[in-house]
Design an enzyme around this catalytic site. Structure first.
Site, mmCIF file in Angstrom:
data_model
loop_
_atom_site.group_PDB
_atom_site.id
_atom_site.type_symbol
_atom_site.label_atom_id
_atom_site.label_comp_id
_atom_site.label_asym_id
_atom_site.label_seq_id
_atom_site.Cartn_x
_atom_site.Cartn_y
_atom_site.Cartn_z
ATOM 1 N N ALA A 1 -40.690 -16.872 40.470
ATOM 2 C CA ALA A 1 -41.570 -18.024 40.666
ATOM 3 C C ALA A 1 -41.004 -18.976 41.706
ATOM 4 O O ALA A 1 -41.734 -19.508 42.543
ATOM 5 C CB ALA A 1 -41.791 -18.753 39.341
ATOM 6 N N GLU A 2 -39.680 -19.220 41.668
ATOM 7 C CA GLU A 2 -39.068 -20.138 42.628
ATOM 8 C C GLU A 2 -37.669 -19.660 43.019
ATOM 9 O O GLU A 2 -36.918 -19.140 42.186
ATOM 10 C CB GLU A 2 -38.928 -21.551 42.043
ATOM 11 C CG GLU A 2 -40.216 -22.198 41.587
ATOM 12 C CD GLU A 2 -41.102 -22.687 42.702
ATOM 13 O OE1 GLU A 2 -40.640 -22.707 43.872
ATOM 14 O OE2 GLU A 2 -42.249 -23.058 42.410
ATOM 15 N N THR A 3 -37.341 -19.886 44.279
ATOM 16 C CA THR A 3 -35.970 -19.797 44.765
ATOM 17 C C THR A 3 -35.611 -21.168 45.335
ATOM 18 O O THR A 3 -36.346 -21.701 46.171
ATOM 19 C CB THR A 3 -35.814 -18.719 45.841
ATOM 20 O OG1 THR A 3 -36.132 -17.440 45.281
ATOM 21 C CG2 THR A 3 -34.386 -18.693 46.372
#
Length: 262
Positions: free
Chosen positions: A45-47
């Site tokens: 979903a996120e880095t």
């Protein structure tokens, strides 16, 4: 060139729960297209990417498809990495986001990490038929925040039973859609859908609680609230309404430490 990377399960007390985020602590910024490619390769979903600049950590977040304005779980994950792998001695970390300003994160003890985020500004609007069709169930109330819509329902059972049409949701001009209701065992529950960002359903969305916390604080007459995101992985949060700020607290569990070959 080798770049260290960490994967942390945020808003979780056990491995394989909460929301996984990748974290890269860098000496200097990589080109934007490289950071976006890393996020796409990670397919999380996120880095989060952070660089120490002028005494504080500048922080940016990328989904597999785009850079976003604010991300709670990846901020918590970044703080966990700095506290546990980079020997950050103070209990507080001051992050600076070019898109969201100052973000303060505190090691609150007993495994809790607290995020101090700006409160989302929301306005009640008329029900949006395109969103209702995409979600599959009309809410009691609809609100519009800075980047998301918030739909309020009457029960946890309604939230659990939602089965959105992601193709239709992807046509809505927003970051995502929050669905929330009173909880059976916590103060409020939620789910978060963001197909436009490449995330059909986000496991746990810290930033969405900057929208929900003020609403439920006023609705329930409580400043400190317990919350649960009802995704497959699930996530537990403690939220506090501070007026123009929201404190969001949770735990984190490390999953992976590795290196990227660049």
């Amino acid at each position: 060139m080798k770049q260290k990377i960490y994967q942390i399960d945020a808003f979780a007390s056990d491995l394989f729960k909460g929301n996984p985020a990748a974290v890269c602590v860098m000496d200097e910024w990589l080109p934007d297209d490289i950071m976006q490619s890393i996020a796409e390769e990670n397919n999380l979903a996120e880095t989060a990417f952070t660089v120490l600049e002028n005494g504080s950590y500048t922080l940016r977040w990328f989904t597999p498809e785009t850079e976003v304005d604010l991300c709670g779980h990846a901020t918590l994950a970044t703080a966990y990495v700095l506290f546990n792998y980079y020997d950050h001695q103070e209990n507080t970390i001051r992050f600076y986001s070019p898109r969201s300003g100052e973000l303060i994160v505190t090691n609150a003890g007993s495994g809790l990490i607290s995020l101090d985020f700006p409160t989302d500004e929301i306005a009640k609007i008329e029900s949006v038929s395109a969103i209702n069709q995409a979600i599959g169930q009309s809410p009691l109330e609809t609100f519009k925040g800075k980047t998301d819509y918030m739909l309020v329902y009457g029960s946890q059972k309604e939230i659990e039973s939602l089965n959105p049409n992601y193709f239709l949701l992807d046509q809505i001009d927003c970051r995502g859609v929050i669905a929330t209701a009173p909880g059976d065992e916590v103060d409020f529950v939620s789910r978060f859908f963001a197909p436009k960002c490449g995330i059909p359903e986000d496991p746990v969305t810290g930033s969405a609680h900057t929208t929900m916390t003020p609403y439920w604080s006023k609705k329930l007459g409580k400043e400190i609230l317990s919350a649960k995101q009802l995704s497959h992985r699930g996530g537990d949060l403690k939220c506090e309404d501070l007026g123009n700020r929201v404190k969001i607290s949770g735990r984190a569990v490390p999953y992976l430490v590795g290196e990227i070959e660049l």
